[in-house]
Design an enzyme around this catalytic site. Structure first.
Site, PDB file in Angstrom:
ATOM      1  N   PRO A  99       0.797  -1.143   0.001  1.00 19.27           N
ATOM      2  CA  PRO A  99       0.082   0.033   0.015  1.00 19.27           C
ATOM      3  C   PRO A  99       1.031   1.198  -0.066  1.00 19.27           C
ATOM      4  CG  PRO A  99      -0.551  -1.485   1.854  1.00 19.27           C
ATOM      5  CD  PRO A  99       0.568  -1.799   1.206  1.00 19.27           C
ATOM      6  N   GLU A 100       0.468   2.091  -1.039  1.00 15.11           N
ATOM      7  CA  GLU A 100       1.273   3.586  -0.863  1.00 15.11           C
ATOM      8  C   GLU A 100       0.226   4.550  -0.595  1.00 15.11           C
ATOM      9  OE1 GLU A 100       4.425   4.375  -3.692  1.00 15.11           O
ATOM     10  OE2 GLU A 100       4.675   1.965  -3.958  1.00 15.11           O
ATOM     11  N   ARG A 133      15.771  -3.423  -3.306  1.00 15.69           N
ATOM     12  CA  ARG A 133      14.637  -3.531  -4.172  1.00 15.69           C
ATOM     13  C   ARG A 133      15.298  -3.371  -5.669  1.00 15.69           C
ATOM     14  NH1 ARG A 133      10.112   0.091  -1.389  1.00 15.69           N
ATOM     15  NH2 ARG A 133      12.090   1.071  -0.480  1.00 15.69           N
ATOM     16  N   ARG A 146       0.819 -10.888   5.607  1.00 16.64           N
ATOM     17  CA  ARG A 146       2.154 -10.989   6.112  1.00 16.64           C
ATOM     18  C   ARG A 146       2.507 -10.500   7.418  1.00 16.64           C
ATOM     19  NH1 ARG A 146       5.572  -9.406   0.683  1.00 16.64           N
ATOM     20  NH2 ARG A 146       7.253 -10.062   2.140  1.00 16.64           N
ATOM     21  N   LYS A 197       1.814   7.427   4.322  1.00 11.48           N
ATOM     22  CA  LYS A 197       1.080   6.117   4.480  1.00 11.48           C
ATOM     23  C   LYS A 197       0.772   5.667   5.576  1.00 11.48           C
ATOM     24  CE  LYS A 197       4.749   4.261   2.273  1.00 11.48           C
ATOM     25  NZ  LYS A 197       5.843   3.241   1.636  1.00 11.48           N
TER      26      LYS A 197
END
Ligand SMILES: [Zn+2]
Length: 294
Positions: A2-3, A278, A119, A61
């Protein structure tokens, strides 16, 4: 993951149902989802049960629901996979549901707020409110106090941000992902805004020219604005859903995840390099590290 746009969709979706609602019952199904709560699960349940919510707030966020008449708030971290779902009270409980909160709103039928998190990197916590350093009279949860405003926030200070870029010994993508400088920009939006502004992700911020920094900030706002508009249209009153494959994935991406595909501007292949565990996706021709400014 989610951003900002996804979190804003959740905040805006919860607002009419949660603002003024009272908590009837709290069930913690997964204590690990309370890792950011200072006390045991019983403390979380006791502090929340019977409390009423003020309007949900967001910074970057991070989202929180202030508790009416209390200097505390329910802070919601969505983590990698967190979702907030509005359910009917008697709806079946999904196996990935970690916390349920039954609420009654004066003008709505009783509902259940489910915190679902595959998660378990996300969490809920009751946190104390502290004065916001950049807005007199406003308060903010202590866990969120170090988070900078996002570029869509009317109180985001462009000049201060640009001055920080010129001052800091860092590179531009690190700066964009640094939540203490600017919040709400994740890997996807960073790659897309850098591509649009023709800035290499490893450009030292000190050598970024002011016009290019301004272009980049404008591109960040464009990509966030586009994603907010898309997220906003997918909102369903009965089902506030933060879902990794909705929203921005449906819009066309120019660089992020486009490894090997032609750059929409010059036709050369988009490349991916490892970056902070990343990847950075960019066009090595359009986005080159530029010399130190004069
Ligand atoms: Zn290109």
């Amino acid at each position: 993951m989610p951003e900002l746009p996804e979190v804003e969709v959740v905040r805006a979706g919860l607002a009419p149902v949660a603002t003024g609602a009272r908590v009837d019952r709290v069930v913690v199904l997964e204590p690990r989802s309370l890792r950011r709560h200072a006390g045991p699960p019983e403390d979380f349940v006791a502090r929340l049960t019977g409390a009423a919510f003020d309007e949900p707030q967001r910074r970057g966020k991070f989202m929180w629901l202030p508790l009416s008449g209390d200097d505390a708030a329910l802070v919601v971290h969505l983590g990698m996979s967190g979702q907030v779902l509005l359910r009917e009270r008697d709806a079946p409980i999904d196996r990935l549901t970690r916390i349920t909160i039954d609420v009654t709103h004066p003008q709505q039928r009783p509902l259940r707020i489910d915190f679902v998190d595959q998660r378990i990197f996300g969490s809920m916590a009751i946190d104390e409110l502290v004065p916001a350093s950049d807005q007199p009279g406003q308060s903010i949860p202590s866990q969120v106090a170090h988070i900078a405003r996002d570029p869509m926030d009317p109180l985001f200070d462009d000049r201060r941000f640009l001055a920080a870029l010129a001052r800091k010994d860092t590179t531009i993508k690190r700066a964009l992902l640094d939540q203490t400088l600017v919040s709400g920009i994740g890997n996807i939006y960073a790659d897309e805004a850098l591509w649009a502004a023709r800035v290499h992700y490893d450009q030292p911020t000190r050598s970024l020219s002011r016009p290019r920094a301004l272009t980049l900030l404008a591109e960040v706002r464009l990509v966030l604005g586009k994603a907010l508009a898309e997220g906003g249209t997918s909102f369903d009153y009965q089902y506030v859903n933060v879902n990794g494959n909705s929203g921005y994935f449906s819009q066309s991406l120019n660089a992020y995840g486009q490894t090997g595909l032609p750059c929409p501007r010059c036709g050369r292949p988009i490349v991916r390099e490892s970056f902070m565990n990343r990847g950075s996706h960019f066009c090595a021709f359009c986005q080159r590290i530029r010399a130190v400014r004069v």
